[in-house]
Design an enzyme around this catalytic site. Structure first.
Site, PDB file in Angstrom:
ATOM      1  N   SER A 241      23.907  18.280  20.508  1.00 23.36           N
ATOM      2  CA  SER A 241      24.996  17.307  20.571  1.00 23.36           C
ATOM      3  C   SER A 241      26.274  18.028  21.000  1.00 23.36           C
ATOM      4  CB  SER A 241      25.134  16.588  19.230  1.00 23.36           C
ATOM      5  OG  SER A 241      25.927  15.434  19.345  1.00 23.36           O
TER       6      SER A 241
ATOM      7  N   GLU B 237      19.173   8.235  22.036  1.00 27.41           N
ATOM      8  CA  GLU B 237      20.130   8.979  21.225  1.00 27.41           C
ATOM      9  C   GLU B 237      20.985   8.066  20.350  1.00 27.41           C
ATOM     10  OE1 GLU B 237      20.484  12.286  21.182  1.00 27.41           O
ATOM     11  OE2 GLU B 237      19.628  13.060  23.049  1.00 27.41           O
TER      12      GLU B 237
ATOM     13  N   HIS C 122      18.985  10.147  18.040  1.00 26.56           N
ATOM     14  CA  HIS C 122      19.812  11.341  18.024  1.00 26.56           C
ATOM     15  C   HIS C 122      19.414  12.237  16.854  1.00 26.56           C
ATOM     16  CE1 HIS C 122      23.275  13.527  19.408  1.00 26.56           C
ATOM     17  NE2 HIS C 122      23.957  13.406  18.282  1.00 26.56           N
TER      18      HIS C 122
END
Length: 509
Positions: free
Chosen positions: A213, A338, A430
């Site tokens: 991320s 995600e 995610h």
């Protein structure tokens, strides 16, 4: 807090054969860690953890908005058996990855995990993985049990996780303060690795930086910084999100936040505010609701690495396109969905919204909508909430994978796609791939992200590919080329598919 104690002989473990608390001499002083077991039943059975080793002075007082200052030497032995203070403050509640906040001032520290805490000669140490945590550049913690390097140690890789200043303290524009203070934290932490990792059994000439991320964005940012090139040798970016904040935007945000705070946009002005007040202002200014996600997709994040003409001389894709980092192998990719969690509960409210209008509100150009819907027919069939989540995912993450790969040209690049659907959510959300990367499916809080039966065989494959990349610079599948688009799709079973990102390509037009 001073954790140092008078230097003594190391404790001995129960069988009397080896020290239970190994000690290592760093450039600034001696540190004492502890042994733990690895899992998986192969390779090295033990891992030594050295936690919370400061690489810089505490960023408080006069150093709060300054460039990081290397940690001064200490006397005696520093106990490094517990995680150090984190830049993240307070209870974050239930998050996708367990990332605890630890109070204290000395927030610039590293955690080292090694199977062989003994000094090595140049070229004789083990390869090294340095992990940079995510959290949108404003949250996250290197103290997560998921980032424990024990199973990389099991497979012959020394692992380091690093901390950095977050949010406005780390990235905010201040008139008379150094830019990109958190980026400077990354650089100093990597300098610490170069200087000290051989003492922990690692090879400073074989350092791979990796992150997820915002951490994935961090390692891509570092790949594009000319001054950083001597600090690492390969990059693994998991769901990376670049910021590349433009100068005018960075300054406008900094001035607006100072005005909201009622202070001058200077170091003196900001230093009159408590840490809690700055966090309160920052949170209010960066709320991410559905509309804000679309704004971020269009305009980027307000806080993060900024183009300052010094460290970031241009955007990261432009820097890579110019040839910076072209000698370094890169692996990058993303999960299929995600940010679908952000829209998953909106099916009822989206029921009567025409698909064309939905795509328009989510920033898909009119000319691309028909092709995008056709390319994502499988997602469209699952409802408009899933479609909205896929659009946000593509715009924030998956388009970036293709653009970075294209910017690299012929540089050694491998692309993957994580497609295994969570047993809990039913799609690849995610953070889902992180415990597979670290091979820690037996760790805490896995079930709420992956379900009760996450496949160990997939963790074996993903982790083994990461180890192969760190050790030899090749994860084990065909390179991504402009013509072939070779991509590894992580699933059960995994496969290689040149069309793996075909559903994203209409957004590149």
């Amino acid at each position: 807090m001073d954790n140092s104690t008078p230097e003594t002989s190391a404790d001995v473990d129960r069988d009397g054969d080896a020290p239970q608390h190994p000690e290592v001499q760093t450039a600034a002083g001696r540190v004492r860690g502890r042994w733990r077991s690895t899992t998986g039943g192969r390779g090295n059975s033990r891992s030594a953890a050295f936690l919370g080793i400061p690489f810089a002075e505490a960023p408080v007082g006069e150093l709060r908005f300054a460039a990081p200052v290397p940690k001064a030497p200490w006397d005696g032995v520093l106990d490094a058996v517990e995680f150090g203070a984190t830049a993240q403050r307070g209870d974050q509640g239930v998050t996708l990855i367990p990332e605890p906040s630890i109070p204290g001032d000395s927030t610039l520290n590293v955690n080292v995990f090694t199977p062989s805490p003994e000094a090595t000669a140049p070229g004789e140490g083990l390869p090294v993985l340095v992990w940079i945590h995510g959290g949108g550049y404003f949250a996250g913690s290197p103290a997560s049990p998921w980032y424990d390097g024990r199973n990389f140690n099991r497979d012959g890789v020394v692992t380091v996780s690093i901390s950095y200043r977050l949010g406005f303290d780390g990235f905010g524009w201040i008139e008379d303060a150094p830019s990109n203070r958190a980026v400077r934290d990354w650089l100093l932490a990597l300098e610490w690795v170069q200087q000290n990792i051989a003492a922990f059994g690692g090879d400073p000439s074989r350092v791979t930086i990796a992150g997820q991320s915002a951490g994935g964005g961090a390692v891509l940012t570092l790949l594009g910084i000319p001054q950083a090139q001597h600090l690492f040798h390969a990059v693994y970016a998991v769901s990376g999100v670049l910021a590349d904040v433009k100068p005018a935007k960075a300054e406008a945000f900094g001035r607006a936040l100072a005005e909201a705070a009622g202070v001058a946009p200077t170091r003196i002005g900001w230093s009159t505010l408590s840490e809690e007040r700055v966090l309160e202002l920052q949170k209010k200014a960066t709320q991410l609701d559905g509309d804000a996600l679309n704004t971020v997709a269009d305009d980027g994040l307000p806080l993060g690495p900024a183009i300052d003409g010094e460290l970031l001389q241009m955007s990261t894709p432009d820097s890579l396109r110019s040839g910076v980092g072209a000698d370094k192998p890169l692996v990058l990719g993303a999960t299929d969905d995600e940010f679908t969690m952000a829209t998953a509960d909106a099916e009822k409210s989206l029921r009567w919204v025409p698909k064309g209008l939905l795509l328009s509100k989510l920033g898909v150009p009119k000319a691309a909508r028909k092709a995008y819907l056709a390319a994502n027919a499988d997602v469209v069939a699952k409802g408009k909430a899933r479609l909205a989540g896929r659009v946000v995912t593509d715009r924030l993450f998956r388009v970036g994978v293709l653009r970075i790969a294209a910017a690299r040209g012929s540089a050694p690049t491998w692309v993957y796609r994580f497609s295994w659907p969570s047993g809990h959510f039913g799609y690849a959300e995610h953070c889902l791939d992180v415990p597979f990367f670290f091979d820690c499916l037996d760790g805490p809080a896995i079930d709420h992200l992956a379900g009760d039966h996450a496949p160990q065989s997939l963790a074996d494959d993903i982790h083994s590919a990461a180890v192969a990349f760190v050790v030899g610079g090749d994860p084990g599948w065909e390179r991504y080329e402009t013509a072939s688009h070779a991509t590894r799709v992580w699933d059960v079973p995994s496969r290689d598919d040149a069309n793996a990102y075909a559903s994203v390509r209409p957004l590149l037009r």
